[in-house]
Design a protein around this motif. Sequence first.
Motif, PDB file in Angstrom:
ATOM      1  N   LEU A 285       0.830  -1.216   0.000  1.00 43.11           N
ATOM      2  CA  LEU A 285       0.000   0.000   0.000  1.00 43.11           C
ATOM      3  C   LEU A 285       0.864   1.266   0.000  1.00 43.11           C
ATOM      4  N   ALA A 286       2.072   1.169   0.582  1.00 45.68           N
ATOM      5  CA  ALA A 286       2.972   2.330   0.586  1.00 45.68           C
ATOM      6  C   ALA A 286       3.288   2.781  -0.834  1.00 45.68           C
ATOM      7  N   HIS A 287       3.395   1.841  -1.759  1.00 46.55           N
ATOM      8  CA  HIS A 287       3.627   2.206  -3.154  1.00 46.55           C
ATOM      9  C   HIS A 287       2.453   3.009  -3.713  1.00 46.55           C
ATOM     10  N   GLY A 288       1.263   2.519  -3.419  1.00 47.90           N
ATOM     11  CA  GLY A 288       0.084   3.250  -3.896  1.00 47.90           C
ATOM     12  C   GLY A 288      -0.007   4.636  -3.279  1.00 47.90           C
ATOM     13  N   MET A 289       0.330   4.745  -2.003  1.00 49.00           N
ATOM     14  CA  MET A 289       0.279   6.068  -1.353  1.00 49.00           C
ATOM     15  C   MET A 289       1.315   7.009  -1.949  1.00 49.00           C
ATOM     16  N   ALA A 290       2.512   6.490  -2.223  1.00 50.77           N
ATOM     17  CA  ALA A 290       3.546   7.329  -2.832  1.00 50.77           C
ATOM     18  C   ALA A 290       3.124   7.797  -4.225  1.00 50.77           C
ATOM     19  N   MET A 291       2.364   6.960  -4.908  1.00 56.87           N
ATOM     20  CA  MET A 291       1.934   7.312  -6.260  1.00 56.87           C
ATOM     21  C   MET A 291       0.755   8.287  -6.271  1.00 56.87           C
ATOM     22  N   ARG A 292      -0.135   8.186  -5.260  1.00 54.70           N
ATOM     23  CA  ARG A 292      -1.398   8.935  -5.337  1.00 54.70           C
ATOM     24  C   ARG A 292      -1.564  10.065  -4.308  1.00 54.70           C
ATOM     25  N   MET A 293      -0.976   9.890  -3.155  1.00 58.11           N
ATOM     26  CA  MET A 293      -1.219  10.902  -2.124  1.00 58.11           C
ATOM     27  C   MET A 293      -0.714  12.296  -2.518  1.00 58.11           C
ATOM     28  N   PRO A 294       0.501  12.426  -3.089  1.00 58.21           N
ATOM     29  CA  PRO A 294       0.939  13.785  -3.478  1.00 58.21           C
ATOM     30  C   PRO A 294      -0.052  14.474  -4.420  1.00 58.21           C
ATOM     31  N   PHE A 295      -0.674  13.691  -5.311  1.00 59.16           N
ATOM     32  CA  PHE A 295      -1.643  14.233  -6.268  1.00 59.16           C
ATOM     33  C   PHE A 295      -2.756  14.990  -5.543  1.00 59.16           C
ATOM     34  N   TRP A 296      -3.322  14.390  -4.503  1.00 61.70           N
ATOM     35  CA  TRP A 296      -4.468  14.996  -3.817  1.00 61.70           C
ATOM     36  C   TRP A 296      -4.046  16.092  -2.836  1.00 61.70           C
ATOM     37  N   PHE A 297      -2.933  15.876  -2.167  1.00 61.60           N
ATOM     38  CA  PHE A 297      -2.492  16.922  -1.241  1.00 61.60           C
ATOM     39  C   PHE A 297      -2.118  18.207  -1.995  1.00 61.60           C
ATOM     40  N   LEU A 298      -1.545  18.067  -3.170  1.00 59.72           N
ATOM     41  CA  LEU A 298      -1.209  19.261  -3.946  1.00 59.72           C
ATOM     42  C   LEU A 298      -2.466  19.982  -4.425  1.00 59.72           C
ATOM     43  N   TRP A 299      -3.500  19.228  -4.784  1.00 52.29           N
ATOM     44  CA  TRP A 299      -4.754  19.887  -5.176  1.00 52.29           C
ATOM     45  C   TRP A 299      -5.362  20.649  -3.998  1.00 52.29           C
ATOM     46  N   ALA A 300      -5.184  20.088  -2.795  1.00 49.15           N
ATOM     47  CA  ALA A 300      -5.687  20.807  -1.619  1.00 49.15           C
ATOM     48  C   ALA A 300      -4.988  22.158  -1.475  1.00 49.15           C
ATOM     49  N   LEU A 301      -3.685  22.213  -1.830  1.00 51.19           N
ATOM     50  CA  LEU A 301      -2.959  23.482  -1.773  1.00 51.19           C
ATOM     51  C   LEU A 301      -3.415  24.440  -2.862  1.00 51.19           C
ATOM     52  N   PHE A 302      -3.950  23.906  -3.961  1.00 48.94           N
ATOM     53  CA  PHE A 302      -4.383  24.755  -5.069  1.00 48.94           C
ATOM     54  C   PHE A 302      -5.757  25.396  -4.812  1.00 48.94           C
ATOM     55  N   VAL A 303      -6.536  24.825  -3.899  1.00 52.08           N
ATOM     56  CA  VAL A 303      -7.910  25.310  -3.694  1.00 52.08           C
ATOM     57  C   VAL A 303      -7.965  26.784  -3.287  1.00 52.08           C
ATOM     58  N   PRO A 304      -7.141  27.267  -2.327  1.00 51.50           N
ATOM     59  CA  PRO A 304      -7.201  28.707  -2.008  1.00 51.50           C
ATOM     60  C   PRO A 304      -6.951  29.592  -3.225  1.00 51.50           C
ATOM     61  N   GLY A 305      -6.041  29.158  -4.120  1.00 51.62           N
ATOM     62  CA  GLY A 305      -5.802  29.923  -5.347  1.00 51.62           C
ATOM     63  C   GLY A 305      -7.036  29.953  -6.236  1.00 51.62           C
TER      64      GLY A 305
END
Length: 372
Positions: A46-66
């Motif tokens: 599962l760590a592989h899947g998290m490394a592949m997918r988690m950055p994708f969603w956390f970065l979108w969370a940073l884009f929301v205020p913009g």
Amino acid sequence: MRADATPGVRIPPLLLVLLATLFGMVAAWQHVYGMAQYPPHVHAPLAHGMAMRMPFWFLWALFVPGMQWFARRWPLDRMRWLPGTALMLSVAIAAVLAHGALELGVQRLLPQRLFLMGSPYPRTFEQFVIGAVTSRLGLYAILLGGVYCAAYYARYRERELAASQLQGQLARAQLQALRMQLNPHFLFNAMNSISMLVRGGRNAEAVRMLAGLGDLLRDVLEEDRPHEVPLRDELAFLERYLAIEQIRADRLEVRIDAEPETLDARVPTLILQPIVENAIRHGIARSRAAGLLEIEARREGGTLRLSVRDDGPGIAANGRDGVGLANTRARLARMYGDEQALDLESPAGGGARVTIRLPFHRRDAFADEEAA
């Protein structure tokens, strides 16, 4: 276009993090599950899947205020379609490319052993651009659409609140105007009575009447007078007023019958005085045989019933309200809406009777609204 024309919606950062974590975990599980189900059937941790997918969603969370800033700066209803479309498409392309680059940068910082079962890095710049646009543009559009929907909902609520506040201010202004119309009407008739006493040589009575009038004016001109007062205060004011009238008209007999539990009920300030004044001027004063004025207060469940009856000649043929009754109707309608009623009738036995029905309550609801 005016900056910040659309009110913002502040999404708590913790909520963004929680949502990003939730979607990231689901995407990570789907990624690992997909690798196991389809050839070559690799069972990745599962760590592989998290490394592949988690950055994708956390970065979108940073884009929301913009995105929220963008929605406030360029609201859709003030954007011309051609330059607006070009602007939104340009920003969207820049956003998805920036997101893709940041995601790769984050993944470069993670332990590379997590990616041994599938490298996330594109081989060429062209592959990076195509991958970033195809995998992110749709989600970017959904997020931006959600931000616009939230912004328009906030603007709708803001307009609704502003309309409600404006309606309250208008109601208070109208009540104040109506009350000020009543005071000169009462003052003119009281001064006229005193003038008649002086002309008739009844100076002692005129002095008593002036003293009583002074007390009345002190009450009427009191600043910050509430919209509602206890019935006992309204009756006390009425008794002072009628004492003046009785000096001028000896045959005036007043009977006040109020149930004890009604004395603390709230009633509009000066609600009975114009009705009593009408009964005296247009009822009792029109007949030498008349002289009885009856005032009653009764509780009927959740309703307070107030009635004023005279034994004069009854309702005039035209049956229309005078200034006092018209203003009283308007005040009651403004204060209580459909929960109030004012009836003018000719009861059995002669005379005229005005009956007012109000919601029975002991708290000044209007003072509570203003305090809130």
